[in-house]
Write an enzyme that holds these catalytic residues in place. Structure first.
Site, PDB file in Angstrom:
ATOM      1  CD  GLU A  89      -2.570  -1.265   2.667  1.00  0.00           C
ATOM      2  OE1 GLU A  89      -2.242  -0.511   3.608  1.00  0.00           O
ATOM      3  OE2 GLU A  89      -3.507  -2.074   2.763  1.00  0.00           O
ATOM      4  N   PRO A  90       1.712   1.435  -1.007  1.00  0.00           N
ATOM      5  CG  PRO A  90       2.770   1.490  -3.096  1.00  0.00           C
ATOM      6  CD  PRO A  90       1.847   0.648  -2.250  1.00  0.00           C
ATOM      7  N   GLY A  91       2.101   4.945  -0.607  1.00  0.00           N
ATOM      8  CA  GLY A  91       1.489   6.236  -0.912  1.00  0.00           C
ATOM      9  C   GLY A  91       2.589   7.233  -1.225  1.00  0.00           C
ATOM     10  NE  ARG A  92       5.774   9.752   3.751  1.00  0.00           N
ATOM     11  CZ  ARG A  92       5.249  10.691   4.546  1.00  0.00           C
ATOM     12  NH1 ARG A  92       5.452  11.965   4.292  1.00  0.00           N
ATOM     13  NH2 ARG A  92       4.525  10.354   5.595  1.00  0.00           N
ATOM     14  NE  ARG A  97       3.986  15.461   5.077  1.00  0.00           N
ATOM     15  CZ  ARG A  97       5.265  15.351   5.322  1.00  0.00           C
ATOM     16  NH1 ARG A  97       6.109  16.228   4.791  1.00  0.00           N
ATOM     17  NH2 ARG A  97       5.726  14.402   6.086  1.00  0.00           N
ATOM     18  CE1 TYR A 141       1.491  14.342  10.956  1.00  0.00           C
ATOM     19  CE2 TYR A 141       1.782  15.382   8.814  1.00  0.00           C
ATOM     20  CZ  TYR A 141       1.027  14.626   9.690  1.00  0.00           C
ATOM     21  OH  TYR A 141      -0.193  14.161   9.278  1.00  0.00           O
ATOM     22  CB  CYS A 159      -4.200  35.166  12.056  1.00  0.00           C
ATOM     23  SG  CYS A 159      -4.522  36.258  10.682  1.00  0.00           S
ATOM     24  CD  GLU A 160      -2.791  28.616  13.910  1.00  0.00           C
ATOM     25  OE1 GLU A 160      -2.195  27.780  14.585  1.00  0.00           O
ATOM     26  OE2 GLU A 160      -4.003  28.571  13.658  1.00  0.00           O
ATOM     27  CE1 TYR A 189      -0.834  10.458   3.491  1.00  0.00           C
ATOM     28  CE2 TYR A 189       1.525  10.336   3.092  1.00  0.00           C
ATOM     29  CZ  TYR A 189       0.317   9.715   3.293  1.00  0.00           C
ATOM     30  OH  TYR A 189       0.243   8.336   3.279  1.00  0.00           O
TER      31      TYR A 189
HETATM   32  N1  LLP Z   1      -1.597   1.880   4.396  1.00  0.00           N
HETATM   33  C1  LLP Z   1      -2.156   2.317   5.542  1.00  0.00           C
HETATM   34  C2  LLP Z   1      -3.053   1.428   6.285  1.00  0.00           C
HETATM   35  C3  LLP Z   1      -1.875   3.621   5.998  1.00  0.00           C
HETATM   36  O1  LLP Z   1      -2.422   4.038   7.129  1.00  0.00           O
HETATM   37  C4  LLP Z   1      -1.012   4.459   5.248  1.00  0.00           C
HETATM   38  C5  LLP Z   1      -0.711   5.805   5.677  1.00  0.00           C
HETATM   39  C6  LLP Z   1      -0.470   3.950   4.050  1.00  0.00           C
HETATM   40  C7  LLP Z   1      -0.777   2.659   3.664  1.00  0.00           C
HETATM   41  C8  LLP Z   1       0.435   4.749   3.178  1.00  0.00           C
HETATM   42  O2  LLP Z   1       1.634   5.050   3.818  1.00  0.00           O
HETATM   43  P1  LLP Z   1       2.837   5.749   3.011  1.00  0.00           P
HETATM   44  O3  LLP Z   1       3.335   4.761   2.003  1.00  0.00           O
HETATM   45  O4  LLP Z   1       2.306   6.965   2.370  1.00  0.00           O
HETATM   46  O5  LLP Z   1       3.825   6.041   4.054  1.00  0.00           O
HETATM   47  N2  LLP Z   1      -0.127  12.755   6.824  1.00  0.00           N
HETATM   48  C9  LLP Z   1       1.141  12.145   7.185  1.00  0.00           C
HETATM   49  C10 LLP Z   1       1.225  10.711   6.740  1.00  0.00           C
HETATM   50  C11 LLP Z   1       0.093   9.845   7.267  1.00  0.00           C
HETATM   51  C12 LLP Z   1       0.145   8.408   6.811  1.00  0.00           C
HETATM   52  C13 LLP Z   1      -1.098   7.703   7.163  1.00  0.00           C
HETATM   53  N3  LLP Z   1      -1.180   6.341   6.746  1.00  0.00           N
HETATM   54  C14 LLP Z   1       2.274  12.986   6.605  1.00  0.00           C
HETATM   55  O6  LLP Z   1       2.019  14.014   5.977  1.00  0.00           O
HETATM   56  O7  LLP Z   1       3.446  12.661   6.792  1.00  0.00           O
END
Ligand code: LLP
Length: 431
Positions: free
Chosen positions: A278-281, A318, A322, A348-349, A377
């Site tokens: 499940e890659p996102g980033r 972000r 974070y 305004c913060e 994100y």
């Molecule tokens: N699978 C599940 C169940 C997840 O909860 C997530 C991310 C992913 C896959 C994807 O993860 P990645 O490959 O993108 O690392 N908003 C935060 C990141 C939150 C991630 C939440 N879950 C940021 O801006 O760093």
């Protein structure tokens, strides 16, 4: 590697000068590179597919990282599936052409209505995160005459991730069930005629730059698969989540998809499991920038220099949320020695500070800057705080660009808020 480079003296995305996009759509604006998206998907996919112990991976792109329909469609055309965490995300994935059977539905708090929607859509897997959720799903599936493929999400008690708020794999985190509980829950699921337990899932965090915790978690998952099989329960799939980090700093060097694939093959390969990811980033972060314009350079007598941009924390949260680092590059760098800027937005913060004392080439009012690695994100976490319209999104492809989400007008924003009937007449209600 990405496709945001200097073209002559100015920053361009796949040959399109960012200044041209700013001219056409205004700032702030998110700009995404199709070539980078495609490259990252392929590199990730091919690294895994190259390992014979893995076979053909199920790559369920984590929609939450960037859910723009044009981005999803670009990935769907390459064969990507989708990891979704809400009805809205399932709807987006389907609208982008992701086949339902390639969609995973995860999340700790799926409502009855969302589960019913997922069942009726025919999603390929529902990752169950707790005993009450298993009960709810079994009941809804029975009611609707369905028998969904279910994976149990395991919390392996292994911490990882770039910030405490995005670490998900420790026992105290809300996600999944312990290994012991997973054994019980899996056996329980196998007894339900309305459920088809097919495997296990885990996701221990995001922006992970060290393979060791992933390896530890995968090893625990392997042990669990073997124990379940030993108990006569079939296990066909293992969903290993996302989490692989990206280089936000030029000097940082996270593991490559090839390193990740080798580690995965060694940890859980050869078990005859269908492996899901499940890659996102790692797919989208470096495929996007947030383009902003300098409103003022405000030099204080104490020597502090504020670079006041037209982008703010509501557009890219972000850094505020974070303490995340994003590289900031002038679109047309001026000659001269770097100066230290406090880079801030108009909200305004004081939280609306992107960076303190960041050394940057000299900048002037009207100049454009790009926040790099903002494709993940970024736009998805934006809000209209301070009644600032959501930023438009632009997709570039080989010298062309298109607005793939337009900026709402103020009229549209205000029209969403009808007055209560007792406020609609102009007279005052108090004497
Ligand atoms: N699978 C599940 C169940 C997840 O909860 C997530 C991310 C992913 C896959 C994807 O993860 P990645 O490959 O993108 O690392 N908003 C935060 C990141 C939150 C991630 C939440 N879950 C940021 O801006 O760093």
């Amino acid at each position: 590697m990405n496709h945001f480079d200097l073209k002559g003296s100015e920053l361009a995305c796949e040959e399109v000068p960012l200044a041209r996009i700013a001219e056409a759509v205004g700032t702030p604006a998110y700009v995404y590179s199709s070539a980078t998206l495609e490259r990252h998907y392929r590199v990730f996919h091919d690294a895994l597919a190259a390992c014979p112990e893995i076979g053909e991976p199920w790559i369920a792109y984590a929609v939450k990282a960037n859910s723009n329909l044009a981005v999803l469609t670009t990935l769907a055309r390459l064969g990507a599936g989708a990891d979704t965490v809400s009805e809205g995300e399932i709807r987006r994935a389907l609208a982008a052409g992701v086949p339902a059977e390639k969609i995973v539905f995860s999340g700790v708090g799926k409502t009855a209505a969302e589960l019913a929607f997922a069942l009726d859509s025919g999603v390929g897997e529902i990752n169950v995160e707790s005993a009450p959720e298993l009960e709810l799903l079994a009941a809804i599936a029975a009611e609707r005459g369905r028998r969904p493929a279910v994976a149990v999400r395991v919390n392996p008690n292994v911490g990882a991730g770039g910030h405490r708020k995005i670490a998900t794999g420790k026992a105290e985190d809300k996600f999944g069930v312990s290994i012991a509980e997973a054994e019980r829950l899996y056996a329980e699921a196998a007894k339900r005629t309305s459920l088809r337990p097919v495997g296990l899932a885990c996701h221990i965090g995001s922006q992970i730059t060290d393979l060791a915790p992933l390896e530890a978690a995968f090893g625990l998952m392997r042990g669990l698969v073997e124990r379940l099989r030993g108990a006569g329960l079939p296990v066909e799939r293992l969903d290993l989540g996302g989490g692989l980090g990206v280089p936000y700093f030029n000097q940082s060097d996270p593991p490559s998809p090839a390193d990740y694939a080798r580690m995965t093959a060694a940890s859980v390969g050869g078990l005859g499991l269908r492996l899901a990811f499940e890659p996102g980033r790692v797919i989208v972060a470096n495929a996007g920038v947030l383009l902003a314009r300098v409103i003022h350079v405000h030099a204080r007598p104490d020597g502090r220099r504020f670079l006041v941009l037209d982008a703010a924390m509501n557009d890219l949260i972000r850094p505020a949320m974070y303490d995340a680092y994003h590289d900031i590059r002038p679109v047309k760098p001026r000659a001269g020695e770097a100066l230290a800027y406090d880079v801030v937005g108009p909200v305004c913060e004081t939280g609306d500070t992107f960076s303190r004392a960041r050394p940057l080439p000299p900048l002037e009012a009207g100049d454009l800057v790009a926040f790099m690695s903002a494709g993940a994100y970024g736009a998805v976490m934006a809000s209209e705080y301070n009644t600032r319209p959501l930023v438009p999104e632009v997709l570039v492809r080989a010298g062309e660009f298109a607005v793939v989400r337009r900026r709402p007008t103020y009229e549209e924003m205000l029209a969403r808020e009808p007055l209560a009937p007792w406020l609609a007449s102009p007279r005052s209600s108090r004497p």
